[in-house]
Design an enzyme around this catalytic site. Structure first.
Site: not given
Ligand code: SAM
Length: 280
Positions: A113, A161, A164, A168
């Protein structure tokens, strides 16, 4: 003509497109924070329980989270005989890790994450979702998934997971990322990524499908009904290095679920015609 919203109540509104929004009446704002990566909000809603939003977009709610977390994990896991090593890119709420660890063959589940504040908020405000993050088999890494996967190897399953495809998470939807994932998987390995709504995001789904096809011989899509995500119908793209069977051990192992069933597993890739056409 709809019901009049009661005045002096506060509403959470996710603006999903220029002309579509989801509105939920809220009882309380639980937490609000600007993290180094995004705006984090936790609210208590009347209809869906506690809700986590990032940059105004619903990530999870306590009432419907089981659908997403069960479907992004169990469908690929039950296609393998004895999955051992799994990674979740994103997924800071911990729900996917909770489901993965229901499979006794799994001995390592890595959560990658980018934003530690999401994990912190989930541990504090969503204990039933983050519950498995303290399991001895769970390993939490605070890193950009794109960089982390470069060093990863011998994985049976990698789950994307993500939020959108903006900010990042943008790189998590690109063919160059899929190539690195393919290298990090073992020969029977599978990758799954959440791929948004077939009603709203057709070109994104086709872009992801085309990118995956350059790296994996088999690419399939499946669906789940998730009421708090745009349009309520959500898709997952699955890619594998070798041909897969829908249910390799589905009748031999029981796990506790609320959405996933062995029948859903065997029918997961049966699609409505408009989605079949979208996938070509
Ligand atoms: N179930 C959710 C949805 O489809 O809306 C996704 C949930 S989860 C909280 C998504 C996570 O991806 C976020 O906490 C975000 O910080 C993380 N994220 C985004 N870009 C990322 C990256 N490049 N590497 C790791 N985590 C990332």
């Amino acid at each position: 003509m709809g019901l009049e919203p009661k005045k002096h109540h506060t509403w959470f509104t996710e603006y999903q497109t220029d002309s579509l929004s989801l509105g939920l009446r809220i009882e309380a704002i639980v937490a609000q924070e600007k993290t180094p990566f995004q705006d984090l909000l936790v609210v208590e809603t009347d209809t869906y329980g506690r809700l986590l939003a990032l940059d105004g977009a619903v990530q999870t709610t306590t009432r419907d989270e089981f659908v997403y977390h069960e479907m992004i994990t169990h469908v690929p896991l039950f296609m393998m005989d004895a999955p051992k090593k799994v990674a979740v890119i994103g997924g800071g709420d911990g729900g996917a890790i909770r489901e993965i660890l229901k499979h006794p063959s799994v001995d390592e589940a890595h959560l990658v994450e980018i934003d530690s504040k999401v994990v912190e908020a989930s541990r504090k405000f969503f204990p039933e979702i983050s519950i498995a993050l303290d399991d001895a088999r769970a390993h939490v890494h605070y890193a950009d998934g794109i960089k982390w996967v470069n060093e990863a190897k011998d994985f049976d399953l990698i789950i994307v997971d993500s939020t959108d495809p903006v900010g990042p998470a943008e790189g998590l939807f690109q063919p160059s990322f899929y190539q690195v994932i393919a290298r990090a998987l073992n020969d029977g390995g599978i990758m799954v990524a959440q791929s948004e709504s077939p009603f709203l995001h057709q070109s994104l789904i086709q872009h992801m499908r085309d990118g995956l096809k350059t790296c994996f011989p088999e690419v399939k899509l499946y669906l789940a009904a998730i009421p708090t995500y745009p349009t309520g119908l959500w898709s997952f793209l699955m890619a594998s290095k070798q041909p897969t069977r829908p249910a390799s051990r589905v009748n031999t192992q029981e796990i506790a679920t609320r959405y996933w069933t062995p029948q859903i597993q065997t029918q997961a890739f049966v699609l409505p015609r408009f989605v079949e056409e979208l996938m070509g």
